[in-house]
Design a protein around this motif. Sequence first.
Motif, mmCIF file in Angstrom:
data_model
loop_
_atom_site.group_PDB
_atom_site.id
_atom_site.type_symbol
_atom_site.label_atom_id
_atom_site.label_comp_id
_atom_site.label_asym_id
_atom_site.label_seq_id
_atom_site.Cartn_x
_atom_site.Cartn_y
_atom_site.Cartn_z
ATOM 1 N N VAL A 72 -11.224 5.965 -10.625
ATOM 2 C CA VAL A 72 -11.171 5.525 -9.704
ATOM 3 C C VAL A 72 -10.059 4.457 -9.707
ATOM 4 C CG1 VAL A 72 -11.204 4.580 -7.091
ATOM 5 C CG2 VAL A 72 -12.680 5.667 -7.840
ATOM 6 N N GLU A 73 -9.897 3.654 -10.622
ATOM 7 C CA GLU A 73 -8.587 2.815 -10.713
ATOM 8 C C GLU A 73 -7.547 3.261 -11.629
ATOM 9 O OE1 GLU A 73 -10.057 -1.274 -11.796
ATOM 10 O OE2 GLU A 73 -10.655 -0.049 -13.048
ATOM 11 N N ALA A 76 -5.426 5.361 -8.232
ATOM 12 C CA ALA A 76 -4.473 4.679 -7.121
ATOM 13 C C ALA A 76 -3.734 4.219 -8.376
ATOM 14 C CB ALA A 76 -5.604 3.523 -7.016
ATOM 15 N N THR A 89 -11.412 12.678 -4.235
ATOM 16 C CA THR A 89 -12.526 11.589 -5.096
ATOM 17 C C THR A 89 -14.149 12.862 -5.082
ATOM 18 O OG1 THR A 89 -12.534 9.995 -3.144
ATOM 19 C CG2 THR A 89 -11.336 8.888 -5.051
ATOM 20 N N HIS A 107 -15.845 3.375 -2.297
ATOM 21 C CA HIS A 107 -14.522 3.729 -2.829
ATOM 22 C C HIS A 107 -14.004 3.266 -2.006
ATOM 23 C CE1 HIS A 107 -16.164 7.495 -4.184
ATOM 24 N NE2 HIS A 107 -14.900 7.217 -4.934
ATOM 25 N N THR A 108 -14.291 3.092 -0.093
ATOM 26 C CA THR A 108 -12.713 2.124 0.890
ATOM 27 C C THR A 108 -12.605 1.158 0.670
ATOM 28 O OG1 THR A 108 -14.012 3.676 2.388
ATOM 29 C CG2 THR A 108 -12.768 1.696 2.855
ATOM 30 N N LEU A 111 -10.250 0.477 -2.857
ATOM 31 C CA LEU A 111 -9.077 1.153 -2.546
ATOM 32 C C LEU A 111 -8.119 -0.100 -2.075
ATOM 33 C CD1 LEU A 111 -10.033 4.598 -1.825
ATOM 34 C CD2 LEU A 111 -8.547 4.063 -3.786
ATOM 35 N N ALA A 115 -5.067 -1.600 -3.762
ATOM 36 C CA ALA A 115 -3.680 -1.374 -3.341
ATOM 37 C C ALA A 115 -3.025 -2.861 -1.936
ATOM 38 C CB ALA A 115 -4.084 -0.165 -2.430
ATOM 39 N N THR A 250 -9.277 7.448 3.833
ATOM 40 C CA THR A 250 -9.362 5.978 4.037
ATOM 41 C C THR A 250 -7.544 5.737 4.689
ATOM 42 O OG1 THR A 250 -10.596 5.480 1.509
ATOM 43 C CG2 THR A 250 -8.968 4.029 2.282
ATOM 44 N N LEU A 253 -3.838 3.307 3.247
ATOM 45 C CA LEU A 253 -3.714 3.242 2.375
ATOM 46 C C LEU A 253 -1.752 3.702 2.374
ATOM 47 C CD1 LEU A 253 -6.431 4.839 0.070
ATOM 48 C CD2 LEU A 253 -5.289 2.563 0.160
ATOM 49 N N ARG A 257 -6.303 9.348 0.830
ATOM 50 C CA ARG A 257 -7.494 9.843 0.232
ATOM 51 C C ARG A 257 -8.117 9.797 0.829
ATOM 52 N NH1 ARG A 257 -13.010 7.346 0.647
ATOM 53 N NH2 ARG A 257 -13.270 8.598 -1.044
#
Length: 304
Positions: A72-73, A76, A89, A107-108, A111, A115, A250, A253, A257
């Motif tokens: 995930v990192e 993003a 994802t 995740h939410t 992220l 960000a 999400t 952002l 995503r």
Amino acid sequence: MSRPRLAVTLGDPRGIGPEIVIRALADERVRAACDTCVIGPTGTGARVDESLGHWTRGGSSAEAGSFAGRAVERAARMALAGEVQGIVTAPLDKHALLEGGFDFPGHTEMLARIAGVRVAMMLASETLRVVLATTHIALREVPRALDRRAILDAAEVTRAGLRDWFGIAEPRIALCALNPHAGDGGRFGREDDELLAPAAREAGIAGPFPADTVFVRAMRGAFDAVIAPYHDVGMTAIKVASFGSAVNVTLGLPFPRTSPDHGTALDIAGTGKADPSSFIHAMLLCARIASRPRAPSSPIAQPR
């Protein structure tokens, strides 16, 4: 524009993530809609374009969580750098994520931190869109977390997301009540009259309306989205209405995503029973948002 490039994370390698990624990438609709960069460990059977190491079957939950979090990192960071136009994802396991060194409920929240923006969690289908004012917290913590600012933020992010990512020029947004029958004039609590109603007026949205009717009204076309006060009231509505076709989005952002509307399903991993439908919908929606000619609005910065 040309086809968008999407980063795709494999999620928890013990779960069904690799399986549904493989099947989604083989889908002709997905292949026509986007190019992909798959991120995760090798050893899962899925194609990997950005390897984070090798997964050995039978590895620990901490190892699985570390792979999932690092994927995930990486995704993003690629999106923020413009190397991909969106990310999709596969499911991760929240306990494994913590064991792997990532102290986020999901995740939410992760992220949002990467960000540096305020976000909102939306589950969207063809018939219903639900946004959460509070996310992964215990029910006993909801009254404290559900304040005026949480409702205003959710309304602001939802309005921008519906306008910029879904093409709805003037979004109609409703607020779901916290208490049964919206408190019934105070008999079942004062929060709806004293907190939710004033916040809804200030935000320029409708409500609060009782949970047992507002989602039905939205499905019949009265509203473009419903903001739910806590996780389960919103998630139950959308999953009963559209499980298997709903997509987690999400909002807020600076890049789209999406993810499927289910978890890791550790109990059926490797059995061939995993249904890729929601993941396919997630990829198609992410590609559609990323292909919109109008760029998303500037992200809403987190208060420092």
